[in-house]
Design a protein around this motif. Structure first.
Motif, PDB file in Angstrom:
ATOM      1  N   HIS A  96     -24.503 100.021 -14.180  1.00  0.00           N
ATOM      2  CA  HIS A  96     -25.536  99.934 -15.216  1.00  0.00           C
ATOM      3  C   HIS A  96     -25.175  99.027 -16.390  1.00  0.00           C
ATOM      4  N   SER A  97     -23.902  98.659 -16.523  1.00  0.00           N
ATOM      5  CA  SER A  97     -23.512  97.767 -17.615  1.00  0.00           C
ATOM      6  C   SER A  97     -24.109  96.369 -17.437  1.00  0.00           C
ATOM      7  N   VAL A 129     -18.797  94.542  -4.302  1.00  0.00           N
ATOM      8  CA  VAL A 129     -18.998  94.521  -2.848  1.00  0.00           C
ATOM      9  C   VAL A 129     -17.682  94.695  -2.102  1.00  0.00           C
ATOM     10  N   LEU A 130     -16.579  94.336  -2.717  1.00  0.00           N
ATOM     11  CA  LEU A 130     -15.272  94.533  -2.077  1.00  0.00           C
ATOM     12  C   LEU A 130     -15.060  96.000  -1.695  1.00  0.00           C
ATOM     13  N   ASN A 131     -15.695  96.915  -2.426  1.00  0.00           N
ATOM     14  CA  ASN A 131     -15.589  98.339  -2.116  1.00  0.00           C
ATOM     15  C   ASN A 131     -16.152  98.684  -0.739  1.00  0.00           C
ATOM     16  N   THR A 180     -27.659 101.178  -7.936  1.00  0.00           N
ATOM     17  CA  THR A 180     -26.822 101.264  -9.134  1.00  0.00           C
ATOM     18  C   THR A 180     -26.137 102.620  -9.170  1.00  0.00           C
ATOM     19  N   ASP A 181     -25.322 102.818 -10.177  1.00  0.00           N
ATOM     20  CA  ASP A 181     -24.657 104.103 -10.340  1.00  0.00           C
ATOM     21  C   ASP A 181     -25.569 105.137 -10.992  1.00  0.00           C
ATOM     22  N   LEU A 182     -26.755 104.702 -11.419  1.00  0.00           N
ATOM     23  CA  LEU A 182     -27.693 105.600 -12.084  1.00  0.00           C
ATOM     24  C   LEU A 182     -28.563 106.334 -11.069  1.00  0.00           C
ATOM     25  N   LEU A 222     -11.455  93.514 -10.991  1.00  0.00           N
ATOM     26  CA  LEU A 222     -11.259  94.528  -9.957  1.00  0.00           C
ATOM     27  C   LEU A 222     -11.222  95.947 -10.519  1.00  0.00           C
ATOM     28  N   SER A 223     -10.607  96.110 -11.689  1.00  0.00           N
ATOM     29  CA  SER A 223     -10.452  97.445 -12.250  1.00  0.00           C
ATOM     30  C   SER A 223     -11.546  97.820 -13.251  1.00  0.00           C
ATOM     31  N   ALA A 224     -12.423  96.882 -13.580  1.00  0.00           N
ATOM     32  CA  ALA A 224     -13.464  97.156 -14.575  1.00  0.00           C
ATOM     33  C   ALA A 224     -14.586  98.009 -13.988  1.00  0.00           C
ATOM     34  N   ASN A 225     -14.927  99.119 -14.654  1.00  0.00           N
ATOM     35  CA  ASN A 225     -16.020 100.001 -14.230  1.00  0.00           C
ATOM     36  C   ASN A 225     -15.907 100.404 -12.764  1.00  0.00           C
ATOM     37  N   ALA A 226     -14.685 100.643 -12.317  1.00  0.00           N
ATOM     38  CA  ALA A 226     -14.432 100.890 -10.896  1.00  0.00           C
ATOM     39  C   ALA A 226     -15.226 102.081 -10.350  1.00  0.00           C
ATOM     40  N   ARG A 227     -15.288 103.154 -11.103  1.00  0.00           N
ATOM     41  CA  ARG A 227     -15.995 104.354 -10.617  1.00  0.00           C
ATOM     42  C   ARG A 227     -17.489 104.092 -10.453  1.00  0.00           C
ATOM     43  N   ASP A 228     -18.095 103.398 -11.409  1.00  0.00           N
ATOM     44  CA  ASP A 228     -19.530 103.102 -11.339  1.00  0.00           C
ATOM     45  C   ASP A 228     -19.832 102.145 -10.190  1.00  0.00           C
TER      46      ASP A 228
END
Length: 249
Positions: free
Chosen positions: A207-208, A102-104, A229-231, A70-76
């Motif tokens: 992107h990870s 997708v929870l976001n 993606t975040d890119l 849940l907290s991993a790479n949250a911003r991306d």
């Protein structure tokens, strides 16, 4: 990290914890031993609670649990899903996978009482239900403690009774040749089945995940699938993936 009596297992555990996963064939070449030997090593690590065995390899013990991810790479993750959020409908039936990415999207479903949202993840289901807006649908199935998703024959049978206007997914990894893949074959099979019964597919990932390969691949239907993606869409890291998606956001 615990110290193991077997040096090879210790080295394998360090590789898994660093990369999040490891593949049997690659480990066998790296340590110059048979794949059977590597499988025994991975089984031993799993028995000690240090890794999670999946088809063709293993995952770090903490990597695939929902609460940890849940907290991993949250911003991306948030940036990726923001690109697909404008496509969310106000009515009909859609699908959300059990990913933390997708929870976001759930918080964007308010004031949509004519919308039904199916999922195979209990946490996602409960979060949708708490909105007092869309009607949540929880697929049946067996709880997979590796991913916290519902899987198996009952989950697949539940999907056969539904049809979706849209489906929103993330993925464990995305390879330019192998496509989307998951940490477990069972989870990949659920996603494959949902994608086949969906008119439009949206895949959001950070992107990870690019270039990452795990044991279970699934088909998303390139002609009906959008990748977000975040890119920036023009980022050269996304160039190899244009051929397997309708569009990249």
């Amino acid at each position: 990290m615990p110290e193991l009596a077997e040096p090879r297992q210790q080295a394998i555990l360090e590789l898994i914890n660093t990369g999040g996963h490891a593949v049997v064939s690659s480990l066998a070449k790296q340590f110059d031993v048979s794949e059977m030997t590597i499988r025994r090593d991975l089984n031993s690590l799993e028995e000690q609670g240090l890794a999670v065995r999946v088809h063709g390899g293993a995952l770090a013990a903490e990597k695939s649990r929902f609460s940890i991810r849940l907290s991993a790479n949250a911003r991306d993750k948030a940036r990726a899903v923001a690109k697909v959020a404008p496509n969310l409908p106000h009515q009909g039936c859609i699908y959300f996978d059990g990913s933390t990415t997708v929870l976001n999207l759930v918080k964007m479903l308010k004031n949509r009482p004519r919308l039904q949202v199916a999922t195979n993840n209990v946490e996602t289901f409960n979060t949708i239900a708490a909105l007092n807006g869309p009607a949540p649908i929880l697929l049946g199935g067996t709880l997979d403690i590796r991913t916290d998703n519902l899987i198996g024959p009952l989950a697949l049978r539940s999907i056969e009774t539904l049809a979706f206007e849209q489906a929103y997914f993330s993925a464990w990894g995305l390879d330019a040749e192998l496509g989307l893949n998951e940490a477990t074959m069972e989870d990949a099979l659920v996603k494959d089945q949902v994608a086949r019964r969906t008119q439009s597919v949206y895949v959001a990932l950070d992107h990870s995940k690019l270039g990452v390969v795990a044991g279970g691949t699934w088909s998303h239907g390139p002609a009906k699938t959008v990748l977000a993606t975040d890119l920036d869409p023009g980022d050269k890291r996304l160039a190899p993936f244009h051929k397997i998606f309708k569009d990249i956001l």
